[in-house]
Design a protein around this motif. Sequence first.
Motif, PDB file in Angstrom:
ATOM      1  N   ARG A   5       0.904  -0.984  -0.036  1.00 32.48           N
ATOM      2  CA  ARG A   5      -0.048  -0.093   0.111  1.00 32.48           C
ATOM      3  C   ARG A   5       0.891   1.244   0.252  1.00 32.48           C
ATOM      4  NH1 ARG A   5      -4.347  -2.017   4.721  1.00 32.48           N
ATOM      5  NH2 ARG A   5      -5.452  -3.446   3.349  1.00 32.48           N
ATOM      6  N   THR A   6       2.050   1.183   0.412  1.00 32.60           N
ATOM      7  CA  THR A   6       3.032   2.302   0.792  1.00 32.60           C
ATOM      8  C   THR A   6       3.821   2.667  -0.664  1.00 32.60           C
ATOM      9  OG1 THR A   6       4.684   1.054   1.633  1.00 32.60           O
ATOM     10  CG2 THR A   6       3.092   2.045   3.137  1.00 32.60           C
ATOM     11  N   THR A   7       3.640   1.715  -1.651  1.00 24.36           N
ATOM     12  CA  THR A   7       4.312   2.049  -2.967  1.00 24.36           C
ATOM     13  C   THR A   7       3.999   3.208  -3.817  1.00 24.36           C
ATOM     14  OG1 THR A   7       4.470  -0.443  -3.191  1.00 24.36           O
ATOM     15  CG2 THR A   7       5.118   0.964  -5.040  1.00 24.36           C
ATOM     16  N   PRO A   9       3.044   5.616  -6.488  1.00 24.11           N
ATOM     17  CA  PRO A   9       2.213   5.363  -7.657  1.00 24.11           C
ATOM     18  C   PRO A   9       2.763   5.463  -8.970  1.00 24.11           C
ATOM     19  CG  PRO A   9       1.664   7.708  -6.956  1.00 24.11           C
ATOM     20  CD  PRO A   9       2.477   7.094  -5.710  1.00 24.11           C
ATOM     21  N   LYS A  65      -7.083   5.148  -4.152  1.00 20.18           N
ATOM     22  CA  LYS A  65      -6.403   5.863  -3.231  1.00 20.18           C
ATOM     23  C   LYS A  65      -6.468   5.575  -1.945  1.00 20.18           C
ATOM     24  CE  LYS A  65      -7.401  10.228  -6.049  1.00 20.18           C
ATOM     25  NZ  LYS A  65      -7.980  11.401  -6.366  1.00 20.18           N
ATOM     26  N   ARG A  68      -3.943   3.252  -0.406  1.00 21.99           N
ATOM     27  CA  ARG A  68      -2.357   3.425  -0.254  1.00 21.99           C
ATOM     28  C   ARG A  68      -2.229   4.262   1.228  1.00 21.99           C
ATOM     29  NH1 ARG A  68      -2.320   6.020  -6.033  1.00 21.99           N
ATOM     30  NH2 ARG A  68      -1.791   4.074  -7.375  1.00 21.99           N
TER      31      ARG A  68
END
Length: 640
Positions: A5-7, A9, A65, A68
């Motif tokens: 999730r923290t990758t 975009p 969105k 993330r």
Amino acid sequence: MSRSRTTPPDEGYVSTADLAAGFDEFYKDARDRLLLQTFALTGDLAVARSAVREAFVVAWHHWRKTSRLADPEMSVRPNAWRKALRRASTRPWHRKKDLDAEARSVLDALGALTLNQRKALLLTQLAAVSMEEMAHEVGLPLEAAERELQLGAAHFATELEVPTSAIPLALNVLADATSGTTWPRVTIVRRAGSARRRAHTVVGATAAVVALVAGGAVATDSTGVRPSLDRETLPSASAPRSSGPAVNALPDTSLLPVADVQSVLGGRPWRQGATSDNSAGNGRVLPCQPDRYADPRGTAAWVRTFRSTSPKADRTLVQFAEASVGEKQALRTYRRALGWFTGCPTPADDASAVPRIQLISTADVPGVGDEASLVVLRSRADRTVHVVGLARTGALTTSTALSAKIPVGQADRKRVARLLAASVGRLCSLEGGGSCAATPKVTDRAPYPVGKVPWMLSEVDLPPLNVDQSPWVGTPPTALTKDRVDSGAVGCGTVHLFGAFRGQKVQDNRFRTFVLSAASLPPEVGLTQTVGTLPVSSARAFVERFRAQVAACPDTDATAGTEVDELASGGNAATALSVWHLKTALPGDKTVEYDVAVIRRGGTLAVVVYVAAPKARIADEDFVALARRSLDRLRWIPAT
């Protein structure tokens, strides 16, 4: 392999399958937890379940969105709580009937807390958020939020007679009530969210509209059934297919910014105040507003306040916007709100809060949204003047109320109409929006009908007095009988709207009296209106006879010393109006003063008489305006 999730975009695109897998896991993991929190907040399990499942629909809409975020629950929970509070606040604190005594006592203790205290307690005890995150969700500075938490925890523990360390255990009792809840399948939630996403693309995109028409604008499953958030039931041959949830987005960013307010209203600098969903307090933020929401079943609501301070007069502005499920519901919302501002009803939950507001004028504002109105009101208590604009665009309704202690003649209707147009311009492009706004034009119109006998005066029509007294209270309109024929009589003889006049029977005659019931005034002080109908020629003759009798009043009994001052007179073939102020001397150096009016619209007649006192006088211009209002109201008498 699914991406973290923290990758960022730009490090790769997440496939729909990966997004769905992540959402499915989140939905199964968080739904029971969010249900418990929302149930504890509202005390209403049905409302909590509905709000949580709709919040998950919105979450899937924005999942690319939201996924993330470090904790997507921080986004879903506020949405669920807002929806639940809107619905739960339309009725008293409600509980399941099959709750055990321990769970009921926990709900009682939670219900005794303020909303902010309850939120702070539940966030820290059931959601395990940090203090900073708790303060952010409650919407308070950290120090104030911590204070609310301490007060809430102490009060809750005291109510249950347990130590504060036992609060988590006490709250978990509610889990038994939520544990058996059934949920819609995650695929149904995702389909509903996808349908919502597709609906958003319609706004301002002609190519998208063509594509939707060609490909179908409603999501269906393989059998052609539209998505629903309820559990599946056996199909009925006669039952229509479910259309799925209708979810309107009304972000607070669509409200008026302070720059727009300053640009339109001008003057001393305007400052923006609080923005809220109106779920706290009694919810009465607008003049004549009896209920928290004009649409109790709406999908969203926002209130924003503004203030401008001046040595001459402070000004305040309130914008109140609501989103309804659809245009049909929004039309009812608009009409209900218009009824607030034009009728000033007493709040159902507080019969003592009788509005002390006078309706000054009503206008249409063509070209603003799908429909728009402008109402000027005046407080009889402190003479504050309110200019209220109301508009609807599609499924969205907005009102703007400008208030200041100024003379009625200074009510700035044109600027409020421009501000109303600006607010519609910010809403009409949203999902569910309708017509936008052209240059507004304020067009005066007759007042809307009020009450069960709308052709007679109502409390909202009555003006203030020279000395503030208690609220006006009117008796029900009653048929005029022989023993009440003197109701509304003046100090000299005049014809009555009873029996017959020139051989023609007076029809539909009624009278109504308004008094200041809580004031220390002589018992004769009050206002009486009598109405009746005659053939048009006889009605004209009645007015002429009444005028002649009042004009002759000083000579009828010279010893009484009656003085007659004509305040207004006029008419044409369709209408007539005459207004006087009479003063009659009494023994013992006393006088009695009357304000008198005779009014005709076609064959319908009205006589209005006010008996005054030194501390209960109506200004001449206000009584003339009241007579004109009576003339306006007569148009609503049913045709015979």
